[in-house]
Write an enzyme that holds these catalytic residues in place. Structure first.
Site, PDB file in Angstrom:
ATOM      1  N   ARG A   1      48.102  40.199  22.000  1.00 12.37           N
ATOM      2  CA  ARG A   1      47.441  39.377  23.012  1.00 12.37           C
ATOM      3  C   ARG A   1      48.258  38.122  23.302  1.00 12.37           C
ATOM      4  O   ARG A   1      48.386  37.718  24.462  1.00 12.37           O
ATOM      5  CB  ARG A   1      46.034  38.989  22.549  1.00 12.37           C
ATOM      6  CG  ARG A   1      45.327  38.072  23.524  1.00 12.37           C
ATOM      7  CD  ARG A   1      43.928  37.726  23.083  1.00 12.37           C
ATOM      8  NE  ARG A   1      43.285  36.854  24.055  1.00 12.37           N
ATOM      9  CZ  ARG A   1      42.001  36.510  24.020  1.00 12.37           C
ATOM     10  NH1 ARG A   1      41.226  36.967  23.056  1.00 12.37           N
ATOM     11  NH2 ARG A   1      41.490  35.712  24.941  1.00 12.37           N
TER      12      ARG A   1
ATOM     13  N   ASN B   1      38.708  46.193  26.429  1.00  7.62           N
ATOM     14  CA  ASN B   1      39.367  45.843  27.685  1.00  7.62           C
ATOM     15  C   ASN B   1      40.723  46.519  27.821  1.00  7.62           C
ATOM     16  O   ASN B   1      41.367  46.829  26.813  1.00  7.62           O
ATOM     17  CB  ASN B   1      39.549  44.321  27.761  1.00  7.62           C
ATOM     18  CG  ASN B   1      38.264  43.617  28.117  1.00  7.62           C
ATOM     19  OD1 ASN B   1      37.541  44.055  29.010  1.00  7.62           O
ATOM     20  ND2 ASN B   1      37.965  42.525  27.429  1.00  7.62           N
TER      21      ASN B   1
ATOM     22  N   CYS C   1      30.351  45.377  29.888  1.00 10.43           N
ATOM     23  CA  CYS C   1      30.948  44.041  29.899  1.00 10.43           C
ATOM     24  C   CYS C   1      29.827  43.023  29.786  1.00 10.43           C
ATOM     25  O   CYS C   1      28.695  43.292  30.182  1.00 10.43           O
ATOM     26  CB  CYS C   1      31.733  43.841  31.196  1.00 10.43           C
ATOM     27  SG  CYS C   1      32.558  42.234  31.339  1.00 10.43           S
TER      28      CYS C   1
ATOM     29  N   HIS D   1      35.649  42.756  35.701  1.00 13.96           N
ATOM     30  CA  HIS D   1      36.372  41.491  35.796  1.00 13.96           C
ATOM     31  C   HIS D   1      36.824  41.181  37.226  1.00 13.96           C
ATOM     32  O   HIS D   1      37.758  40.411  37.438  1.00 13.96           O
ATOM     33  CB  HIS D   1      37.561  41.449  34.827  1.00 13.96           C
ATOM     34  CG  HIS D   1      37.146  41.360  33.397  1.00 13.96           C
ATOM     35  ND1 HIS D   1      38.033  41.251  32.354  1.00 13.96           N
ATOM     36  CD2 HIS D   1      35.911  41.366  32.825  1.00 13.96           C
ATOM     37  CE1 HIS D   1      37.376  41.198  31.212  1.00 13.96           C
ATOM     38  NE2 HIS D   1      36.081  41.271  31.482  1.00 13.96           N
TER      39      HIS D   1
ATOM     40  N   TYR E   1      36.564  35.338  36.423  1.00 12.77           N
ATOM     41  CA  TYR E   1      37.882  35.966  36.506  1.00 12.77           C
ATOM     42  C   TYR E   1      38.486  35.855  37.908  1.00 12.77           C
ATOM     43  O   TYR E   1      39.692  36.006  38.076  1.00 12.77           O
ATOM     44  CB  TYR E   1      37.801  37.442  36.106  1.00 12.77           C
ATOM     45  CG  TYR E   1      37.651  37.640  34.621  1.00 12.77           C
ATOM     46  CD1 TYR E   1      38.761  37.673  33.789  1.00 12.77           C
ATOM     47  CD2 TYR E   1      36.395  37.770  34.042  1.00 12.77           C
ATOM     48  CE1 TYR E   1      38.635  37.833  32.418  1.00 12.77           C
ATOM     49  CE2 TYR E   1      36.255  37.936  32.667  1.00 12.77           C
ATOM     50  CZ  TYR E   1      37.373  37.960  31.866  1.00 12.77           C
ATOM     51  OH  TYR E   1      37.229  38.109  30.505  1.00 12.77           O
TER      52      TYR E   1
END
Length: 421
Positions: free
Chosen positions: A90, A144, A164, A194, A244
């Site tokens: 990440r 995700n 989500c 998102h 987002y």
């Protein structure tokens, strides 16, 4: 009822456990299996899970294991919350895109594509093992990028639904602002994972009064501050975009911010260190307050509600999920995965009718859907050219020079997770 959580060693898991304990009448779990290859983390999380169950008087059994096949054997539902490559991957996803002037984020843009390429093959392997163990089991994906992962699962014929926490989080915030019970708030939530907009906020049910204009008039400043978008923009749009959307509506501003502050991955890694230390305390028997800052708020409640509805329990019949479009949004392919309110039951999810979508939002949905098609193709078949095509199609990239540079960086940083590289 037997439930399995893949990625059970995640620091998220106590949030899920707390929901299972509190909402045991909605979802009566008799056996909860936490499976994770990280044995040290798993034992810490598993110990806390047992103490949370005990404190709240839950009679279910919590089992920890690294044996995936044993964990999914006989499971009624399998929840996926894994992170291939961990926080180290990440950190990379949030860093190298910035070198090219693009947003560095773990679920969208170039970083989101990297995560999809690492994740889809792993998830499909897990799903095949679930199908062999129990073909009637439901797979609930919280991993995700949820839209791409769910589409991969559905395309392969699995009984899967994506989940989500954005919608339930907004529902809870709007309910607090309006001073009503969360169950009284129904969102006209439309888009892709998102990439969503609240086009109406209804009281009392799907056909209730739309109070979104009043919400924006009376609480627009609070909503805008939470989204980190200008209040005048919300007034002009007349809808509430997901947070987002800031990556799209304020791309350059966000890039400048991300370049001058620690990454979210670094913040989360430090939180995880502290949380795991707390989880090791044998006196701790509830989820710590710090967990609320980790992300995933209300995930447990959404997961319990969805699993209950799918397994014939008392979960709400109307929930926001990720599932096949099937004509709901006529400007997208039927097999696109959309995030909308749906009627949920033992046979799965059927999207509720959606009002005509403003071209301002429909155009971006169509663009990102095309990117997701290309991203899934790259995840399934590999190849530098497929990665390049997906990046070139993404509206947060879109220029061939950026796509070339990002392709090279993505492959270089993820080679150990890409069988074809």
């Amino acid at each position: 009822m037997k439930l399995t959580v893949v990625g059970g060693g995640s620091t998220y898991t106590p949030e899920l456990i707390d929901g299972f304990a509190r909402l045991r009448d909605t979802l009566p779990v008799e056996e909860l299996i936490l499976v994770d290859p990280a044995a040290d983390r798993l034992e810490l999380v598993g110990g806390l899970a047992r103490r949370i169950f005990a404190r709240q008087g839950h009679g279910g059994r919590v089992v920890t294991t690294s044996d995936l096949d044993a964990a999914v054997d006989g499971a009624d539902a399998v929840l996926l919350q894994l992170r291939v490559g961990g926080q180290a991957a990440r950190q990379q996803d949030e860093t190298w895109p910035l070198e090219c002037g693009c947003v560095g984020q773990e679920t969208t843009g170039a970083g989101g594509l990297a995560k999809a390429l690492r994740t889809v093959p792993v998830v499909l392997d897990i799903a095949e093992r679930v199908r062999r163990a129990n073909p009637d089991a439901w797979i609930i994906d919280f991993t995700n990028p949820v839209g791409i992962v769910t589409r991969a699962l559905l395309q392969a014929g699995h009984r899967a639904i994506g989940l989500c926490n954005v919608a339930i989080g907004l529902q809870r915030k709007f309910a607090a602002l309006l001073r009503v019970a969360p169950a009284d708030v129904h969102l006209d939530h439309v888009g892709l994972n998102h990439l969503t907009w609240e086009t109406a906020v209804r009281l009392g049910g799907p056909e209730g009064e739309d109070v979104l204009p009043r919400l924006l008039a009376e609480h627009g400043d609070a909503v805008a501050a939470d989204l980190r978008l200008p209040r005048p923009l919300l007034d002009r749009l007349g809808v509430v975009p997901s947070y987002y959307l800031r990556y799209y509506y304020a791309h350059d501003e966000v890039v400048d911010e991300l370049r001058t502050k620690p990454s979210r991955a670094a913040e989360v890694a430090e939180m995880e260190r502290q949380l795991l230390e707390m989880y090791g305390d044998p006196a701790l028997d509830e989820k710590p307050a710090l967990l609320a800052k980790r992300g995933g708020a209300y995930y447990s409640e959404a997961a319990v509600d969805l699993a209950s509805a799918l397994l014939g329990g008392t979960g709400s019949p109307y929930q926001v999920v990720n599932t096949h479009n099937r004509g709901t949004l006529p400007f997208l392919p039927d097999d696109a995965v959309i995030e909308v309110p749906a009627a949920v039951g033992a046979k799965g999810a059927s999207p509720l009718p959606v009002a005509d979508v403003d071209p301002l939002y429909a155009g971006l949905m169509a663009n990102v859907t095309a990117y997701e098609d290309l991203a899934l193709d790259a995840a399934l078949r590999g190849g530098r050219d497929r990665v390049f095509r997906a990046l070139l199609a993404h509206p947060l990239v879109g220029q061939y020079a950026y796509a070339e540079q990002l392709t090279d960086r993505l492959i270089a940083h993820n080679r150990e997770h890409l069988a074809w590289a």
